[in-house]
Motif scaffolding. Structure first.
Motif, short mmCIF file in Angstrom:
data_model
loop_
_atom_site.label_atom_id
_atom_site.label_comp_id
_atom_site.label_asym_id
_atom_site.label_seq_id
_atom_site.Cartn_x
_atom_site.Cartn_y
_atom_site.Cartn_z
N GLN A 1 -10.54 19.10 2.96
CA GLN A 1 -11.81 19.82 2.94
C GLN A 1 -12.59 19.52 1.66
N SER A 2 -11.90 19.50 0.55
CA SER A 2 -12.54 19.21 -0.72
C SER A 2 -13.11 17.79 -0.75
N LEU B 1 -16.22 19.67 3.97
CA LEU B 1 -16.39 20.41 5.21
C LEU B 1 -15.49 21.65 5.23
N SER B 2 -15.90 22.66 5.99
CA SER B 2 -15.07 23.85 6.19
C SER B 2 -13.93 23.50 7.15
N ARG B 3 -12.97 24.40 7.27
CA ARG B 3 -11.84 24.19 8.17
C ARG B 3 -12.32 23.97 9.60
N MET C 1 0.84 -1.19 0.00
CA MET C 1 0.00 0.00 0.00
C MET C 1 0.88 1.24 0.00
N THR C 2 0.60 2.16 -0.91
CA THR C 2 1.31 3.42 -0.95
C THR C 2 0.58 4.40 -0.06
N THR C 3 1.30 5.00 0.85
CA THR C 3 0.70 5.96 1.75
C THR C 3 0.87 7.35 1.18
N LYS C 4 -0.24 8.05 1.06
CA LYS C 4 -0.22 9.42 0.57
C LYS C 4 -0.79 10.32 1.66
N ILE C 5 -0.31 11.55 1.66
CA ILE C 5 -0.81 12.53 2.63
C ILE C 5 -1.57 13.62 1.90
N GLN C 6 -2.47 14.24 2.62
CA GLN C 6 -3.22 15.35 2.05
C GLN C 6 -3.29 16.48 3.06
N ARG C 7 -3.04 17.68 2.55
CA ARG C 7 -3.13 18.86 3.39
C ARG C 7 -4.58 19.26 3.55
N LEU C 8 -4.82 20.22 4.42
CA LEU C 8 -6.18 20.63 4.78
C LEU C 8 -7.06 20.99 3.58
N PRO C 9 -6.59 21.80 2.62
CA PRO C 9 -7.49 22.14 1.50
C PRO C 9 -7.98 20.90 0.73
N MET C 10 -7.11 19.92 0.53
CA MET C 10 -7.53 18.72 -0.17
C MET C 10 -8.51 17.91 0.67
#
Length: 87
Positions: A12-13, A17-19, A1-10
């Motif tokens: 939220q999308s 949901l809002s921040r 499994m490849t682990t990917k990270i996502q920052r808050l804007p991604m």
């Protein structure tokens, strides 16, 4: 499994949901806590987010989502222990 990270804007999308709602969901145990990727930056693991979204699509209750979040955080702890040379 490849682990990917996502920052808050991604995140939220993806979850729609809002921040403030994202952090409210974290406080209620409905989303996992972010990981620290630098001294001032946090991100979320995409496979954890995907699991939460799939549970929502499946119609899981908030209590079931909380149990899922607990399990995801437990799995994260196990990985950290293995990386640190623990059993």
């Amino acid at each position: 499994m490849t682990t990917k990270i996502q920052r808050l804007p991604m995140l939220q999308s993806e979850v729609g949901l809002s921040r403030s709602s994202v952090y409210g969901h974290i406080a209620k145990g409905l989303l996992p806590k972010p990981i620290q990727i630098s001294s001032r930056v946090v991100a979320w693991l995409s496979h954890e987010t995907d699991a939460i979204i799939a549970a929502r699509i499946a119609g899981k209750s908030d209590d079931e989502i909380r149990e899922l979040v607990i399990e995801l955080m437990s799995q994260r702890s196990k990985v950290q222990t293995q990386m640190n040379g623990g059993a």
